[in-house]
Motif scaffolding. Structure first.
Motif, mmCIF file in Angstrom:
data_model
loop_
_atom_site.group_PDB
_atom_site.id
_atom_site.type_symbol
_atom_site.label_atom_id
_atom_site.label_comp_id
_atom_site.label_asym_id
_atom_site.label_seq_id
_atom_site.Cartn_x
_atom_site.Cartn_y
_atom_site.Cartn_z
ATOM 1 N N MET A 1 -2.404 2.946 -3.050
ATOM 2 C CA MET A 1 -1.591 1.733 -2.853
ATOM 3 C C MET A 1 -0.858 1.834 -3.968
ATOM 4 S SD MET A 1 -2.115 -2.170 -1.794
ATOM 5 C CE MET A 1 -2.370 -1.988 0.056
ATOM 6 N N PRO A 2 0.480 1.331 -4.193
ATOM 7 C CA PRO A 2 1.605 1.119 -5.338
ATOM 8 C C PRO A 2 0.848 -0.147 -6.196
ATOM 9 C CG PRO A 2 2.822 1.396 -3.237
ATOM 10 C CD PRO A 2 1.411 1.513 -2.873
ATOM 11 N N HIS A 3 1.061 0.115 -7.318
ATOM 12 C CA HIS A 3 0.658 -0.764 -8.475
ATOM 13 C C HIS A 3 1.380 -2.270 -7.880
ATOM 14 C CE1 HIS A 3 -1.377 2.149 -10.538
ATOM 15 N NE2 HIS A 3 -0.176 2.525 -11.039
ATOM 16 N N ASN A 4 2.437 -2.441 -7.379
ATOM 17 C CA ASN A 4 3.069 -3.632 -7.403
ATOM 18 C C ASN A 4 2.871 -4.264 -6.086
ATOM 19 O OD1 ASN A 4 4.663 -1.881 -5.788
ATOM 20 N ND2 ASN A 4 6.716 -2.700 -6.585
ATOM 21 N N GLU A 5 2.084 -3.738 -5.248
ATOM 22 C CA GLU A 5 1.694 -4.448 -3.865
ATOM 23 C C GLU A 5 0.386 -5.016 -3.900
ATOM 24 O OE1 GLU A 5 2.277 -1.505 -0.612
ATOM 25 O OE2 GLU A 5 4.345 -0.993 -1.162
ATOM 26 N N ASN A 6 0.442 -6.080 -3.015
ATOM 27 C CA ASN A 6 -0.935 -6.832 -2.743
ATOM 28 C C ASN A 6 -1.473 -6.264 -1.780
ATOM 29 O OD1 ASN A 6 0.926 -8.449 -4.483
ATOM 30 N ND2 ASN A 6 -1.116 -9.806 -4.563
ATOM 31 N N PRO A 7 -2.743 -6.070 -1.761
ATOM 32 C CA PRO A 7 -3.425 -5.627 -0.240
ATOM 33 C C PRO A 7 -3.090 -6.706 0.829
ATOM 34 C CG PRO A 7 -4.982 -6.180 -1.815
ATOM 35 C CD PRO A 7 -3.633 -6.226 -2.598
#
Length: 218
Positions: free
Chosen positions: A212-218
């Motif tokens: 998952m990209p660093h700037n995304e929240n799960p």
């Protein structure tokens, strides 16, 4: 559906409780030894294991730590209701509603407070933070009691007068004991909130998926 053993279904809580009890036992015996060393150095009689359980030394050391843990959890639960951290696995998404935000609807398998509704449901909706608040207050009171008892024991060893609880509440020693633990708990939570933005642990629900990209929240 596959049936799992009791230990498989409850492995996380069993492991954590076991580690806690082992460490608590270690704290108890090392604390008992430490107190007796101090008493011997001051020419005072030592205490046995039974007496140590009710000593201010043991009570203060135990609940000083429990108090900070419960405070940390209570505030963290409440802060994550409305505050966000971009990219952290510990935060809700920046936009939109999360599953935990939806209004509880009664159904066949819902907890009974949801089916009951009214005031019972209102309390139940906040029961997790309420429970931690009660545990924090109880631990705070017991920490204060143990700390005061230990302080007065030291006063006796030095042939100094005992102090009342009102006087001790204003003593910097008690607040030093509390604040040194509170700050460390907030630092620990801050660390997982921030580090989970960039770092991963495959298989852990406390981590985002590895890709998952660093700037995304799960």
């Amino acid at each position: 559906m596959k049936k799992h053993s009791f230990f498989y279904r409850n492995g996380l809580s069993i492991a954590l409780l076991t580690m806690m009890l082992v460490c608590w036992a270690g704290q108890f015996f090392t604390g008992w030894s430490t107190l007796n060393s101090e008493l011997t150095e001051n020419g005072k009689p030592t205490v046995n294991l039974i007496s140590y359980v009710s000593s201010g030394h043991f009570i203060q050391a135990t609940f000083e730590n429990w108090e900070s843990e419960f405070l940390q959890m209570m505030l963290y639960i409440l802060l994550t209701v409305s505050l966000r951290q971009k990219g952290s696995s510990e935060s809700k998404p920046l936009e939109g509603k999360d599953e935990v935000d939806r209004y509880p609807m009664p159904h066949e398998n819902a907890p009974w407070p949801v089916k009951r509704g009214g005031f019972i449901l209102k309390v139940y909706k906040n029961s997790l933070s309420i429970a931690f608040f009660i545990l924090f207050v109880l631990s705070f009171v017991l920490h204060f009691y143990g700390s005061l008892k230990e302080f007065n024991s030291e006063q006796l060893m030095k042939d100094k007068p005992l102090v009342s609880w009102e006087t001790y509440l204003q003593n910097s020693r008690f607040w030093f004991e509390s604040l040194q633990n509170w700050q460390s708990e907030f630092l620990a939570v801050f660390s997982i909130v921030i580090l989970s933005i960039w770092l991963r642990q495959k298989g852990s629900p406390e981590s985002k998926p590895v890709d998952m990209p660093h700037n995304e929240n799960p």
